[in-house]
Motif scaffolding. Structure first.
Motif, PDB file in Angstrom:
ATOM      1  N   UNK A  12       0.904  -1.111   0.011  1.00  0.00           N
ATOM      2  CA  UNK A  12      -0.103  -0.057  -0.055  1.00  0.00           C
ATOM      3  C   UNK A  12       0.927   1.342   0.063  1.00  0.00           C
ATOM      4  N   UNK A  13       2.066   0.934  -0.105  1.00  0.00           N
ATOM      5  CA  UNK A  13       2.888   2.381  -0.229  1.00  0.00           C
ATOM      6  C   UNK A  13       4.011   2.116  -1.219  1.00  0.00           C
ATOM      7  N   UNK A  14       4.883   3.188  -1.358  1.00  0.00           N
ATOM      8  CA  UNK A  14       5.759   3.389  -2.488  1.00  0.00           C
ATOM      9  C   UNK A  14       7.290   3.505  -1.596  1.00  0.00           C
ATOM     10  N   UNK A  15       8.027   2.703  -2.303  1.00  0.00           N
ATOM     11  CA  UNK A  15       9.474   2.616  -1.470  1.00  0.00           C
ATOM     12  C   UNK A  15      10.403   3.490  -2.506  1.00  0.00           C
ATOM     13  N   UNK A  16      11.380   4.173  -1.874  1.00  0.00           N
ATOM     14  CA  UNK A  16      12.357   4.894  -2.696  1.00  0.00           C
ATOM     15  C   UNK A  16      13.530   4.061  -2.599  1.00  0.00           C
ATOM     16  N   UNK A  17      14.152   3.682  -3.962  1.00  0.00           N
ATOM     17  CA  UNK A  17      15.243   2.775  -4.353  1.00  0.00           C
ATOM     18  C   UNK A  17      16.196   3.340  -4.730  1.00  0.00           C
ATOM     19  N   UNK A  18      17.389   3.451  -4.086  1.00  0.00           N
ATOM     20  CA  UNK A  18      18.693   4.178  -4.668  1.00  0.00           C
ATOM     21  C   UNK A  18      19.604   3.165  -4.994  1.00  0.00           C
ATOM     22  N   UNK A  19      20.102   2.803  -6.071  1.00  0.00           N
ATOM     23  CA  UNK A  19      20.946   2.024  -6.743  1.00  0.00           C
ATOM     24  C   UNK A  19      22.240   2.646  -6.633  1.00  0.00           C
ATOM     25  N   UNK A  20      23.122   2.244  -5.931  1.00  0.00           N
ATOM     26  CA  UNK A  20      24.341   2.871  -5.471  1.00  0.00           C
ATOM     27  C   UNK A  20      25.580   2.260  -6.699  1.00  0.00           C
ATOM     28  N   UNK A  21      26.431   3.055  -7.003  1.00  0.00           N
ATOM     29  CA  UNK A  21      27.370   2.492  -8.255  1.00  0.00           C
ATOM     30  C   UNK A  21      27.903   1.286  -8.060  1.00  0.00           C
ATOM     31  N   UNK A  22      28.184   0.620  -6.888  1.00  0.00           N
ATOM     32  CA  UNK A  22      28.993  -0.682  -6.774  1.00  0.00           C
ATOM     33  C   UNK A  22      28.136  -1.692  -6.473  1.00  0.00           C
ATOM     34  N   UNK A  23      26.892  -1.743  -6.869  1.00  0.00           N
ATOM     35  CA  UNK A  23      25.953  -2.912  -6.608  1.00  0.00           C
ATOM     36  C   UNK A  23      25.232  -2.745  -5.287  1.00  0.00           C
ATOM     37  N   UNK A  24      25.368  -1.823  -4.468  1.00  0.00           N
ATOM     38  CA  UNK A  24      24.505  -1.437  -3.443  1.00  0.00           C
ATOM     39  C   UNK A  24      23.446  -0.885  -3.524  1.00  0.00           C
ATOM     40  N   UNK A  25      22.315  -1.362  -2.722  1.00  0.00           N
ATOM     41  CA  UNK A  25      21.126  -0.670  -2.974  1.00  0.00           C
ATOM     42  C   UNK A  25      20.480  -0.392  -1.476  1.00  0.00           C
ATOM     43  N   UNK A  26      19.880   0.908  -1.600  1.00  0.00           N
ATOM     44  CA  UNK A  26      19.141   1.495  -0.337  1.00  0.00           C
ATOM     45  C   UNK A  26      17.968   1.579  -0.555  1.00  0.00           C
ATOM     46  N   UNK A  27      16.958   0.887   0.255  1.00  0.00           N
ATOM     47  CA  UNK A  27      15.545   1.078   0.133  1.00  0.00           C
ATOM     48  C   UNK A  27      15.252   1.869   1.491  1.00  0.00           C
ATOM     49  N   UNK A  28      14.260   2.968   1.076  1.00  0.00           N
ATOM     50  CA  UNK A  28      13.910   3.913   1.939  1.00  0.00           C
ATOM     51  C   UNK A  28      12.606   3.857   2.150  1.00  0.00           C
TER      52      UNK A  28
END
Length: 107
Positions: A12-28
């Motif tokens: 029921x919500x939207x997640x902010x996904x930030x794909x960082x350059x070296x394969x790391x992913x941050x989900x906020x």
């Protein structure tokens, strides 16, 4: 460092996904963390263009990526974000310092 920004649906919500350059992913999750991440990105980065399948491409410093990763691990309330100055002055060093202190004090 090159990174990509997009959102995804999660129930029921939207997640902010930030794909960082070296394969790391941050989900906020949560609006306060998303707002601080947006401020960090748009105040401290160079926005490039939209890349199909990846999202909005931007160039940023490594410390911005570290601050976004720290935000993804530590949920914030609006009150905490405002009291710590994350909304008024979203400097990566300030975010990293405050969240590191929180992590130390919680242990």
């Amino acid at each position: 460092m090159e990174a990509f920004l997009r959102t995804e649906a999660n129930r029921h919500t939207r997640i902010l996904i930030v794909e960082l350059g070296d394969g790391r992913t941050a989900k906020l999750y949560g609006d306060p963390a998303k707002a601080v991440a947006f401020l960090l990105i748009f105040n401290n980065s160079t926005v490039k263009s939209w890349v199909r399948g990846k999202g909005l491409k931007f160039e940023t410093a490594e410390e911005v990526c570290e601050a976004i990763e720290a935000l993804s691990r530590n949920p914030l309330t609006w009150r905490e974000a405002a009291e710590r100055g994350f909304l008024q002055n979203p400097a990566p060093q300030r975010v990293l310092r405050a969240l590191a202190l929180d992590a130390i004090l919680k242990k």
